[in-house]
Write a protein that holds these residues in place. Structure first.
Motif, PDB file in Angstrom:
ATOM      1  N   TYR A   6       0.861  -1.229   0.131  1.00  9.13           N
ATOM      2  CA  TYR A   6       0.041  -0.046   0.121  1.00  9.13           C
ATOM      3  C   TYR A   6       0.727   1.251  -0.070  1.00  9.13           C
ATOM      4  CZ  TYR A   6      -3.889  -3.225   1.008  1.00  9.13           C
ATOM      5  OH  TYR A   6      -4.712  -4.225   1.271  1.00  9.13           O
ATOM      6  N   LYS A   7       0.297   2.197  -0.799  1.00 11.01           N
ATOM      7  CA  LYS A   7       1.184   3.690  -0.735  1.00 11.01           C
ATOM      8  C   LYS A   7       1.066   4.276   0.679  1.00 11.01           C
ATOM      9  CE  LYS A   7       0.504   4.966  -5.345  1.00 11.01           C
ATOM     10  NZ  LYS A   7       0.192   5.908  -6.515  1.00 11.01           N
ATOM     11  N   VAL A   9       2.211   7.301   1.072  1.00 10.11           N
ATOM     12  CA  VAL A   9       1.777   8.793   0.797  1.00 10.11           C
ATOM     13  C   VAL A   9       0.471   8.776   0.147  1.00 10.11           C
ATOM     14  CG1 VAL A   9       2.800  10.597  -0.388  1.00 10.11           C
ATOM     15  CG2 VAL A   9       4.366   9.175   0.580  1.00 10.11           C
ATOM     16  N   TRP A  10      -0.460   9.523   0.659  1.00 11.46           N
ATOM     17  CA  TRP A  10      -1.541   9.717   0.142  1.00 11.46           C
ATOM     18  C   TRP A  10      -1.518  11.189  -0.936  1.00 11.46           C
ATOM     19  CZ3 TRP A  10      -4.693   9.675   5.412  1.00 11.46           C
ATOM     20  CH2 TRP A  10      -4.621   8.560   5.931  1.00 11.46           C
ATOM     21  N   ASN A  11      -2.332  11.211  -1.814  1.00 14.64           N
ATOM     22  CA  ASN A  11      -2.442  12.358  -2.669  1.00 14.64           C
ATOM     23  C   ASN A  11      -3.572  13.140  -1.973  1.00 14.64           C
ATOM     24  OD1 ASN A  11      -2.617  14.242  -4.609  1.00 14.64           O
ATOM     25  ND2 ASN A  11      -2.710  13.170  -6.121  1.00 14.64           N
ATOM     26  N   LEU A  12      -3.091  14.384  -1.504  1.00 20.22           N
ATOM     27  CA  LEU A  12      -4.266  15.338  -0.933  1.00 20.22           C
ATOM     28  C   LEU A  12      -4.391  16.592  -1.495  1.00 20.22           C
ATOM     29  CD1 LEU A  12      -3.217  14.723   2.881  1.00 20.22           C
ATOM     30  CD2 LEU A  12      -5.070  13.549   1.673  1.00 20.22           C
ATOM     31  N   CYS A  76      -3.978  13.887   8.277  1.00 18.86           N
ATOM     32  CA  CYS A  76      -3.766  13.093   7.101  1.00 18.86           C
ATOM     33  C   CYS A  76      -1.906  13.517   6.726  1.00 18.86           C
ATOM     34  CB  CYS A  76      -4.561  13.286   6.114  1.00 18.86           C
ATOM     35  SG  CYS A  76      -6.257  12.602   6.077  1.00 18.86           S
ATOM     36  N   SER A  79      -0.044  11.879   9.281  1.00 15.13           N
ATOM     37  CA  SER A  79       0.219  10.495   8.994  1.00 15.13           C
ATOM     38  C   SER A  79       1.306   9.995   8.210  1.00 15.13           C
ATOM     39  CB  SER A  79      -1.137   9.886   8.870  1.00 15.13           C
ATOM     40  OG  SER A  79      -1.343  10.128   7.410  1.00 15.13           O
ATOM     41  N   VAL A  80       1.536  10.969   7.009  1.00 21.72           N
ATOM     42  CA  VAL A  80       2.611  10.562   6.101  1.00 21.72           C
ATOM     43  C   VAL A  80       3.746  11.033   6.748  1.00 21.72           C
ATOM     44  CG1 VAL A  80       3.093  10.900   3.755  1.00 21.72           C
ATOM     45  CG2 VAL A  80       0.813  10.690   4.164  1.00 21.72           C
TER      46      VAL A  80
END
Length: 107
Positions: A6-7, A9-12, A76, A79-80
């Protein structure tokens, strides 16, 4: 059993472009602070009549949603990258804004 990567890093960017360095996030925070201040002044100055109650309730809801959005976004980001100073700043700011909001709603 399959291992799924799972990634981390999220794309926010669809929420606030540029993460904690986002000018839109800064504007959102400033506008929310201003709305809390305006509401606080309104609550101190005016004996609320039924016609004003709906307006006040709408403002309370809008501010609560705005604070929640900023806090969630900061969490968020953290968390990254827990060391993101900008995200830590915004999390702290949302806590301060929430305290001001709570003082209005509790009084």
């Amino acid at each position: 059993m399959n291992d799924t990567d799972y990634k981390v890093v999220w794309n926010l960017d669809s929420i606030f472009n540029e993460g904690s360095a986002s000018p839109e996030l800064e504007d959102h925070m400033k506008q929310t602070k201003a709305r809390v201040s305006e509401l606080e002044e309104l609550m101190q100055k005016v004996e609320l009549d039924p016609d004003q109650l709906g307006n006040v309730l709408d403002r309370l809801r809008e501010i609560k949603v705005s604070i929640s959005q900023m806090r969630s976004f900061a969490i968020c980001l953290l968390s990254v990258d827990p060391d993101d100073q900008g995200a830590q700043f915004y999390r702290g700011e949302t806590t301060a804004i929430q305290s001001s909001y709570d003082s209005i709603t509790i009084d």
